[in-house]
Design an enzyme around this catalytic site. Structure first.
Site, mmCIF file in Angstrom:
data_model
loop_
_atom_site.group_PDB
_atom_site.id
_atom_site.type_symbol
_atom_site.label_atom_id
_atom_site.label_comp_id
_atom_site.label_asym_id
_atom_site.label_seq_id
_atom_site.Cartn_x
_atom_site.Cartn_y
_atom_site.Cartn_z
ATOM 1 N N ASN A 69 -12.883 -0.068 9.151
ATOM 2 C CA ASN A 69 -11.481 -0.499 9.158
ATOM 3 C C ASN A 69 -11.043 -0.624 7.705
ATOM 4 O OD1 ASN A 69 -10.665 -2.823 11.857
ATOM 5 N ND2 ASN A 69 -9.923 -0.794 11.495
ATOM 6 N N ASN B 246 -0.027 -4.097 10.382
ATOM 7 C CA ASN B 246 -0.613 -2.840 10.829
ATOM 8 C C ASN B 246 0.044 -1.684 10.083
ATOM 9 O OD1 ASN B 246 -2.351 -3.888 12.959
ATOM 10 N ND2 ASN B 246 -0.447 -4.346 14.061
ATOM 11 N N CYS C 186 -6.605 -10.217 12.327
ATOM 12 C CA CYS C 186 -7.433 -9.015 12.279
ATOM 13 C C CYS C 186 -8.814 -9.454 11.812
ATOM 14 C CB CYS C 186 -6.844 -7.979 11.322
ATOM 15 S SG CYS C 186 -7.901 -6.527 11.090
ATOM 16 N N ASN D 114 -11.758 -7.755 11.088
ATOM 17 C CA ASN D 114 -12.313 -7.056 9.929
ATOM 18 C C ASN D 114 -11.452 -7.279 8.690
ATOM 19 O OD1 ASN D 114 -14.561 -5.990 11.251
ATOM 20 N ND2 ASN D 114 -13.405 -4.252 12.022
ATOM 21 N N ASN E 6 -4.379 -4.275 22.632
ATOM 22 C CA ASN E 6 -5.407 -3.365 22.148
ATOM 23 C C ASN E 6 -6.319 -3.031 23.326
ATOM 24 O OD1 ASN E 6 -5.033 -3.615 19.008
ATOM 25 N ND2 ASN E 6 -5.012 -5.709 19.765
ATOM 26 N N CYS F 164 -13.050 -2.595 15.120
ATOM 27 C CA CYS F 164 -12.034 -3.617 15.333
ATOM 28 C C CYS F 164 -12.762 -4.946 15.518
ATOM 29 C CB CYS F 164 -11.171 -3.291 16.549
ATOM 30 S SG CYS F 164 -9.938 -4.573 16.920
ATOM 31 N N GLY F 165 -12.582 -5.862 14.575
ATOM 32 C CA GLY F 165 -13.302 -7.126 14.624
ATOM 33 C C GLY F 165 -12.900 -7.998 15.792
ATOM 34 N N THR F 166 -11.589 -8.174 16.003
ATOM 35 C CA THR F 166 -11.150 -8.996 17.126
ATOM 36 C C THR F 166 -11.485 -8.321 18.453
ATOM 37 O OG1 THR F 166 -8.914 -8.045 16.913
ATOM 38 C CG2 THR F 166 -9.312 -10.197 15.878
#
Length: 288
Positions: free
Chosen positions: A21, A77, A86, A88, A197, A225-227
């Site tokens: 990311n 974004n 977010c 990451n 997402n 995608c961390g979340t």
């Protein structure tokens, strides 16, 4: 040649990436960009080939006096939409803030989703963040949709880990049409008005998942995608597929660690400063 005479003044930036990311980051404490004007900066800067190119843009800024925060961020974004959180990006912001001397290795900073605790490992590229508690958990949603004129039925689960996520467990990640299915779910009326997402997850071992994510705002599959990783771990734990600790392999081949313990949610992974430079607003069509 005097570049500024030709291109105008440049804006210093840092390019960070966390498990693939990537983010353009600027120290806004001195620049003083108005948050209302930031989307007009983000879109041309994040545009691939014509700009720097990134999944998103982060502005580090002064925290309100007395807030108990090292700094705040404004996160956007690539399409210019502001996002609450977010995962990451939070790790990248924390490591950059430490590298620039804005904050100590362990600190708290402000996001639209709430305060985020960060711990930067001074001896490696690893950063651990404690995210806000997951909310709005919904399991076993039977979803019907039309994809390229064909009827499609899926069982989804959803949770908000700072931003909304839908999760589907699949047997084979390689054969999933992430772009078509992800885009359809992202815009499905069930998730209106904000959208969601979309994460496709495979269980690959004890406490191990593999993940592919279609990101809202990027409007495409991203390397990580961390979340989304946290959302996948939360739902996998609820379904009895994993325990408190989960190792998640992302599309980019990197590994994220998620720890869910005592009502607290942690995300751990690498964050790297890739390069620093300066972009020319005039060349990007950005008004001063």
């Amino acid at each position: 040649m005097d570049l500024e005479a030709v291109c105008g003044p440049s804006v210093p930036f840092f390019k960070m990436q966390g498990c693939g990311n990537d983010f353009v980051c600027v120290d806004n404490r001195e620049l003083g960009y108005d948050p209302e004007a930031m989307p007009d900066i983000v879109v041309p800067v994040c545009r691939k080939a014509f700009g720097v190119g990134a999944d998103g843009m982060i502005f580090l800024d002064h925290a309100p006096e007395g807030a108990g925060l090292a700094y705040i961020w404004h996160f956007f974004n690539a399409d210019g939409s502001r996002a609450e959180m977010c995962g990451n990006g939070s790790r990248c912001a924390a490591r950059l803030a430490w590298m620039l001397g804005i904050a100590p290795a362990s600190h708290v900073f402000g996001t639209d989703a709430g305060p985020i605790e960060a711990a930067v490992d001074p001896d490696s590229n690893l950063v651990t963040v404690r995210l806000t508690s997951p909310k709005d958990l919904r399991l076993n949603i039977d979803m019907e949709m039309e994809v390229e004129g064909r009827h499609h039925q899926m069982t989804l689960h959803s949770v908000n880990t700072g931003v909304p996520h839908a999760v589907a467990f699949v047997d084979n990640l390689e054969t999933v049409d992430v772009w078509q299915l992800g885009r359809t779910v992202r815009h499905h009326e069930f998730f209106n008005p904000a959208g969601t997402n979309m994460n496709f997850v495979a269980v690959t071992g004890k406490g191990q998942l593999s993940l592919r994510t279609y990101e809202r705002g990027v409007e495409d599959e991203t390397y990580a995608c961390g979340t989304g990783a946290v959302a996948s771990a939360v739902i996998a734990k609820e379904l009895g597929l994993t325990g408190e600790e989960t190792a998640i392999t992302t599309t980019g081949g990197e590994e994220l660690g998620v720890i869910l313990r005592d009502g607290k949610t942690y995300l751990r992974g690498a964050a790297e400063l890739v390069f620093r430079g300066g972009f020319y607003p005039q060349s990007l069509g950005i008004e001063s």
